[in-house]
Design a protein around this motif. Structure first.
Motif, short mmCIF file in Angstrom:
data_model
loop_
_atom_site.label_atom_id
_atom_site.label_comp_id
_atom_site.label_asym_id
_atom_site.label_seq_id
_atom_site.Cartn_x
_atom_site.Cartn_y
_atom_site.Cartn_z
N ARG A 197 46.95 44.34 47.22
CA ARG A 197 47.65 43.66 46.12
C ARG A 197 47.30 44.31 44.79
N VAL A 198 46.03 44.67 44.62
CA VAL A 198 45.60 45.32 43.38
C VAL A 198 46.25 46.70 43.24
N GLU A 199 46.32 47.44 44.34
CA GLU A 199 46.99 48.76 44.29
C GLU A 199 48.45 48.60 43.86
N ALA A 200 49.15 47.62 44.40
CA ALA A 200 50.54 47.39 44.04
C ALA A 200 50.65 47.00 42.56
N LEU A 201 49.74 46.19 42.09
CA LEU A 201 49.73 45.80 40.69
C LEU A 201 49.53 47.03 39.79
N LEU A 202 48.58 47.88 40.14
CA LEU A 202 48.33 49.09 39.35
C LEU A 202 49.53 50.03 39.37
N SER A 259 46.84 43.62 23.29
CA SER A 259 48.00 44.45 22.95
C SER A 259 48.51 45.27 24.13
N VAL A 260 47.63 45.75 24.99
CA VAL A 260 48.07 46.49 26.18
C VAL A 260 48.44 45.51 27.29
N GLY A 261 47.70 44.41 27.35
CA GLY A 261 47.97 43.40 28.37
C GLY A 261 47.07 43.55 29.58
N ALA A 262 46.24 42.55 29.80
CA ALA A 262 45.33 42.55 30.94
C ALA A 262 46.05 42.02 32.17
N GLU A 263 45.51 42.31 33.33
CA GLU A 263 46.04 41.85 34.60
C GLU A 263 44.95 41.15 35.39
N SER A 264 45.30 40.05 36.03
CA SER A 264 44.37 39.31 36.87
C SER A 264 44.31 39.97 38.25
N LEU A 265 43.09 40.21 38.74
CA LEU A 265 42.90 40.84 40.05
C LEU A 265 42.41 39.87 41.11
N TRP A 266 41.71 38.82 40.69
CA TRP A 266 41.07 37.92 41.66
C TRP A 266 40.60 36.69 40.90
N LYS A 267 40.55 35.54 41.59
CA LYS A 267 39.90 34.36 41.05
C LYS A 267 39.11 33.68 42.15
N GLN A 268 38.11 32.94 41.75
CA GLN A 268 37.21 32.27 42.69
C GLN A 268 38.03 31.46 43.69
N GLY A 269 37.66 31.57 44.96
CA GLY A 269 38.37 30.87 46.02
C GLY A 269 39.37 31.74 46.74
N GLU A 270 39.71 32.88 46.16
CA GLU A 270 40.64 33.81 46.80
C GLU A 270 39.86 34.88 47.56
N ARG A 298 51.93 49.06 36.80
CA ARG A 298 51.44 49.17 35.42
C ARG A 298 50.91 50.57 35.12
N PRO A 299 51.76 51.61 35.17
CA PRO A 299 51.27 52.95 34.87
C PRO A 299 50.74 53.07 33.44
N ASP A 300 51.24 52.23 32.52
CA ASP A 300 50.73 52.25 31.15
C ASP A 300 49.26 51.86 31.09
N LEU A 301 48.79 51.07 32.04
CA LEU A 301 47.39 50.66 32.12
C LEU A 301 46.62 51.55 33.10
N ALA A 303 30.86 35.33 39.70
CA ALA A 303 32.15 35.63 39.10
C ALA A 303 33.13 34.49 39.36
N ARG A 304 33.87 34.08 38.32
CA ARG A 304 34.92 33.07 38.44
C ARG A 304 36.29 33.72 38.54
N PHE A 305 36.44 34.87 37.86
CA PHE A 305 37.71 35.61 37.90
C PHE A 305 37.45 37.07 37.55
N VAL A 306 38.41 37.91 37.89
CA VAL A 306 38.33 39.34 37.60
C VAL A 306 39.65 39.76 36.97
N GLN A 307 39.54 40.53 35.88
CA GLN A 307 40.71 41.11 35.22
C GLN A 307 40.49 42.60 35.00
N ILE A 308 41.59 43.30 34.76
CA ILE A 308 41.51 44.69 34.34
C ILE A 308 42.29 44.78 33.04
#
Length: 193
Positions: A135-140, A118-129, A143-146, A105-110
């Motif tokens: 952080r993901v919980e705070a992001l979610l 149209s809804v808008g994806a969010e980045s959760l992780w990228k290689q090297g992190e 974004r209650p719409d997602l 995996a190079r990156f992860v999105q939801i």
């Protein structure tokens, strides 16, 4: 067998569909069956890029892409995927990309399935992190719409390394939500370990 191989080998109880989208605009995706050549050629007129996915509705999808002028190559891959009717992500990706290798995996999105833009994806992780569930919980939470009420199923998607753009995604909600956060974290940990 590593974590990626384990998740990619899961069999799904539903037959797959094959879909394509010009310029990766999944909101305009078309399901392909029979002779995909004329549909792909028309889809690529005026497009720069063609995305193709093998999808197990309600479960997962895998995909890859081609420059639009390479639609004949995409046609061969789509015909291979339709004929194979693969039951695992690994087999679906193999049908689409042939002998091309995929890596980690190079990156992860939801994002929302077939509504990524149209809804808008969010980045959760990228290689090297280091993956941060907090952080993901705070992001979610932001974004209650997602994460809670999305009218589309939500999936966690992994961009894979290799010679071609490839991705694999697993559903983490049903239409209308909410995201199964425990499942989301479990899947991401498998890929980022």
């Amino acid at each position: 067998m590593d974590a990626l191989d384990t998740l990619m080998a899961v069999e799904f109880p539903v037959p797959p569909i094959v879909q394509a989208a010009p310029d990766g605009v999944w909101e305009r995706a078309q399901v392909l069956d029979g002779d995909p050549g004329p549909v792909l050629e028309a889809m690529c007129a005026g497009a720069k890029y063609l995305g193709v996915e093998v999808m197990w509705p309600g479960h997962a999808f895998v995909g890859t892409g081609w420059l639009a002028q390479r639609w004949p190559d995409a046609t061969v891959a789509v015909e291979r995927a339709i004929a194979a009717r693969p039951m695992t992500p690994q087999a679906g990706l193999a049908a689409l990309i042939g002998d091309a290798a995929v890596g980690s995996a190079r990156f992860v999105q939801i994002g929302a399935v077939n509504a990524w833009a149209s809804v808008g994806a969010e980045s959760l992780w990228k290689q090297g992190e280091t993956y941060s569930p907090q952080r993901v919980e705070a992001l979610l939470d932001r974004r209650p719409d997602l994460a809670m009420t999305c009218p589309h199923p939500v999936a966690v998607e992994f961009g894979l390394s290799g010679p071609a753009p490839t991705w694999v995604a697993f559903h983490v909600s049903r239409p209308g939500g909410p995201v199964d956060r425990a499942r989301l974290h479990e899947i991401v940990r498998h890929f980022t370990a």
